[in-house]
Design an enzyme around this catalytic site. Structure first.
Site, PDB file in Angstrom:
ATOM      1  N   LYS A 187       6.320  -0.508  12.392  1.00  0.00           N
ATOM      2  CA  LYS A 187       5.736  -0.691  11.070  1.00  0.00           C
ATOM      3  C   LYS A 187       6.838  -0.934  10.047  1.00  0.00           C
ATOM      4  CE  LYS A 187       4.082   2.794   8.396  1.00  0.00           C
ATOM      5  NZ  LYS A 187       4.552   2.628   7.020  1.00  0.00           N
ATOM      6  N   LYS A 241       0.217  -3.325   1.939  1.00  0.00           N
ATOM      7  CA  LYS A 241      -0.958  -2.893   1.140  1.00  0.00           C
ATOM      8  C   LYS A 241      -1.269  -3.855  -0.001  1.00  0.00           C
ATOM      9  CE  LYS A 241      -0.043   2.039   2.060  1.00  0.00           C
ATOM     10  NZ  LYS A 241       1.317   1.945   2.659  1.00  0.00           N
ATOM     11  N   THR A 245      -3.609   9.181   0.860  1.00  0.00           N
ATOM     12  CA  THR A 245      -3.729  10.617   1.160  1.00  0.00           C
ATOM     13  C   THR A 245      -3.017  11.466   0.112  1.00  0.00           C
ATOM     14  OG1 THR A 245      -1.932  10.293   2.703  1.00  0.00           O
ATOM     15  CG2 THR A 245      -4.136  10.505   3.638  1.00  0.00           C
TER      16      THR A 245
HETATM   17  O1  C5P Z   1       7.978  10.060   9.138  1.00  0.00           O
HETATM   18  P1  C5P Z   1       6.475  10.129   9.216  1.00  0.00           P
HETATM   19  O2  C5P Z   1       5.942  10.298  10.610  1.00  0.00           O
HETATM   20  O3  C5P Z   1       5.907  11.118   8.235  1.00  0.00           O
HETATM   21  O4  C5P Z   1       6.047   8.660   8.740  1.00  0.00           O
HETATM   22  C1  C5P Z   1       4.708   8.315   8.545  1.00  0.00           C
HETATM   23  C2  C5P Z   1       4.610   6.916   8.030  1.00  0.00           C
HETATM   24  O5  C5P Z   1       3.247   6.671   7.720  1.00  0.00           O
HETATM   25  C3  C5P Z   1       5.381   6.636   6.751  1.00  0.00           C
HETATM   26  O6  C5P Z   1       5.785   5.254   6.797  1.00  0.00           O
HETATM   27  C4  C5P Z   1       4.374   6.852   5.655  1.00  0.00           C
HETATM   28  O7  C5P Z   1       4.613   6.074   4.514  1.00  0.00           O
HETATM   29  C5  C5P Z   1       3.094   6.371   6.343  1.00  0.00           C
HETATM   30  N1  C5P Z   1       1.882   6.943   5.803  1.00  0.00           N
HETATM   31  C6  C5P Z   1       1.624   8.286   5.751  1.00  0.00           C
HETATM   32  N2  C5P Z   1       0.458   8.765   5.243  1.00  0.00           N
HETATM   33  C7  C5P Z   1      -0.448   7.910   4.822  1.00  0.00           C
HETATM   34  C8  C5P Z   1      -0.226   6.543   4.870  1.00  0.00           C
HETATM   35  C9  C5P Z   1       0.956   6.082   5.381  1.00  0.00           C
HETATM   36  O8  C5P Z   1       2.453   9.090   6.166  1.00  0.00           O
HETATM   37  N3  C5P Z   1      -1.580   8.363   4.373  1.00  0.00           N
END
Ligand code: C5P
Length: 243
Positions: A36, A65, A126
């Site tokens: 991603k 987004k 979130t």
């Molecule tokens: O490091 P981590 O596992 O927390 O990364 C989660 C990824 O998912 C990050 O890129 C974050 O921006 C994204 N994300 C999130 N929660 C959301 C939407 C996207 O953690 N609700």
């Protein structure tokens, strides 16, 4: 279908240089289902990092987004499809016409001979709660608004949504088995051994999130911050797929 196409783990490349992103991808290729690229990396390095990974055969989820008038969003989806992105997203709150324009643009990519990209929607960030929703005049509860926007995304022809683990079951129930649900916030289980919870609070372990109905899990720091990222990715993928 290659192993990476059945692996539900998408790695969040939350780094700010192409060098760091490519090094992570080189380390993890073969153990995960895709990468991603979000606004941090894309703003630093531009479209070349998307092309670079796509040219290596990686599935790229371009997490920018989009949220604009339908014509502009359609143009952005078309540009992203030229880069070779496999999945991309828009804000569902941009409305049904905007989402339909995104879907149409994805179809045009296919008609022009490129693979049809998957187009998914962000429902409610979130980071928002009932209070912040009400401050922007949304008076439904967060979960009701999430399900409402997911259903709107589905009827606009979108392939799926991004959703927190705690919203996944309600969306799966409302939208049926074929709608994609991409779930970040993965902690616990095999994702807890290598890393703490950091700033994630509404989390689930990989197996639990899949059982709740997730199609893909977005995982960042539990893998990218692990002492042995490949071993962490293998453990998390194994837990996610052992249903
Ligand atoms: O490091 P981590 O596992 O927390 O990364 C989660 C990824 O998912 C990050 O890129 C974050 O921006 C994204 N994300 C999130 N929660 C959301 C939407 C996207 O953690 N609700």
């Amino acid at each position: 279908m290659t192993a990476s196409q059945t692996n539900p783990i998408l790695i969040a490349l939350d780094v700010s240089s192409a060098k760091a992103a490519l090094a992570l991808a080189d380390t993890l290729r073969g153990t995960v289902g895709g990468f991603k690229i979000g606004s941090q990396l894309f703003t630093a390095e531009g479209p070349s990092i998307v092309r670079a990974l796509a040219e290596r055969g990686d599935r790229v989820f371009l997490d920018l987004k989009f949220h604009d008038i339908p014509n502009t969003v359609a143009g952005a989806i078309e540009s992203a499809s030229h880069l070779g992105a496999w999945m991309m997203n828009v804000h569902a709150s941009g409305g049904a016409a905007m989402m339909a324009a995104a879907v149409e643009a994805a179809g045009r990519a296919e008609a022009a001979g490129r693979p049809r990209p998957l187009v998914i929607a962000v429902t409610v960030l979130t980071s928002m709660n009932a209070e912040t929703l009400s401050s922007v005049s949304v008076n439904r509860s967060p979960i009701d608004q999430v399900v409402h926007l997911a259903q709107m995304a589905q009827s606009s022809g979108m392939d799926g949504v991004v959703a927190s683990p705690l919203e996944t079951a309600a969306i799966r129930q409302a939208c049926g088995p074929d709608f994609l649900i991409v779930t970040p916030g993965i902690r616990g289980g095999s994702a807890e051994q290598s890393s703490g919870r950091q700033d994630q609070s509404r989390t689930m372990a990989p197996g639990e999130a899949m059982r709740a109905g997730a199609s893909f899990l977005v995982v960042g720091r539990p893998i990218t911050g692990a002492a042995d990222p490949r071993a962490a990715a293998e453990a998390i993928a194994a837990e996610a797929t052992s249903r």
